[in-house]
Design a protein around this motif. Sequence first.
Motif, PDB file in Angstrom:
ATOM      1  N   THR A  70      67.373  14.152  41.983  1.00  0.00           N
ATOM      2  CA  THR A  70      67.225  12.788  42.044  1.00  0.00           C
ATOM      3  C   THR A  70      65.478  12.602  41.715  1.00  0.00           C
ATOM      4  OG1 THR A  70      66.447  12.722  44.581  1.00  0.00           O
ATOM      5  CG2 THR A  70      68.771  12.203  43.868  1.00  0.00           C
ATOM      6  N   ALA A  71      65.162  11.335  41.223  1.00  0.00           N
ATOM      7  CA  ALA A  71      63.629  11.410  40.868  1.00  0.00           C
ATOM      8  C   ALA A  71      62.935  11.301  42.315  1.00  0.00           C
ATOM      9  CB  ALA A  71      63.534  10.234  40.075  1.00  0.00           C
ATOM     10  N   GLN A  72      63.337  10.771  43.163  1.00  0.00           N
ATOM     11  CA  GLN A  72      62.628  10.750  44.442  1.00  0.00           C
ATOM     12  C   GLN A  72      62.209  11.925  44.968  1.00  0.00           C
ATOM     13  OE1 GLN A  72      65.391   8.937  43.872  1.00  0.00           O
ATOM     14  NE2 GLN A  72      64.369   6.676  43.475  1.00  0.00           N
ATOM     15  N   SER A  73      63.041  12.965  44.982  1.00  0.00           N
ATOM     16  CA  SER A  73      62.831  14.369  45.480  1.00  0.00           C
ATOM     17  C   SER A  73      61.815  14.849  44.642  1.00  0.00           C
ATOM     18  CB  SER A  73      64.142  15.141  45.406  1.00  0.00           C
ATOM     19  OG  SER A  73      64.585  15.616  44.475  1.00  0.00           O
ATOM     20  N   ALA A  74      61.611  14.696  43.368  1.00  0.00           N
ATOM     21  CA  ALA A  74      60.311  15.452  42.677  1.00  0.00           C
ATOM     22  C   ALA A  74      58.897  14.728  42.717  1.00  0.00           C
ATOM     23  CB  ALA A  74      60.845  15.284  41.211  1.00  0.00           C
ATOM     24  N   MET A  75      59.076  13.282  43.447  1.00  0.00           N
ATOM     25  CA  MET A  75      57.871  12.557  43.266  1.00  0.00           C
ATOM     26  C   MET A  75      56.921  13.321  44.350  1.00  0.00           C
ATOM     27  SD  MET A  75      59.141   8.716  43.619  1.00  0.00           S
ATOM     28  CE  MET A  75      59.802   7.997  42.131  1.00  0.00           C
ATOM     29  N   PRO A  76      57.000  13.947  45.366  1.00  0.00           N
ATOM     30  CA  PRO A  76      56.234  14.409  46.184  1.00  0.00           C
ATOM     31  C   PRO A  76      55.537  15.819  45.572  1.00  0.00           C
ATOM     32  CG  PRO A  76      58.055  14.125  47.735  1.00  0.00           C
ATOM     33  CD  PRO A  76      58.297  13.694  46.254  1.00  0.00           C
ATOM     34  N   TYR A  77      56.158  16.313  44.894  1.00  0.00           N
ATOM     35  CA  TYR A  77      55.552  17.506  44.254  1.00  0.00           C
ATOM     36  C   TYR A  77      54.741  17.037  42.921  1.00  0.00           C
ATOM     37  CZ  TYR A  77      59.062  20.102  46.677  1.00  0.00           C
ATOM     38  OH  TYR A  77      59.929  20.930  47.652  1.00  0.00           O
TER      39      TYR A  77
END
Length: 105
Positions: free
Chosen positions: A90-97
Amino acid sequence: MNTLTDYRKPRPHYGLADAGWRARTPWEVVEGRFQRRYIIRRKYAASRWRKAEIFRHAGVWSWRVLERTGGDPWREIARASRIGGHTHFTAQSAMPYAELAAVTR
């Protein structure tokens, strides 16, 4: 841990000082990609800009960070590594990185 997925948030291996990068825009969708812009100010003038982008590549979500100084074109300074890295479904899982890479390098 506060949430069930808290273990997936990136943690730097060392302590971080404030590098001066500040989010200029919220996460928004532009041309099918999620992006957020960051700015670092030097003496009341924007000297450098960064842009974190999250996009779909080969069936999974990938991220990259671009930097621009003055009138120069955007150049890539960081990118998700699928070799030994995490796969983001999901895009949200990549946001913190992407955000961590944008404010620390």
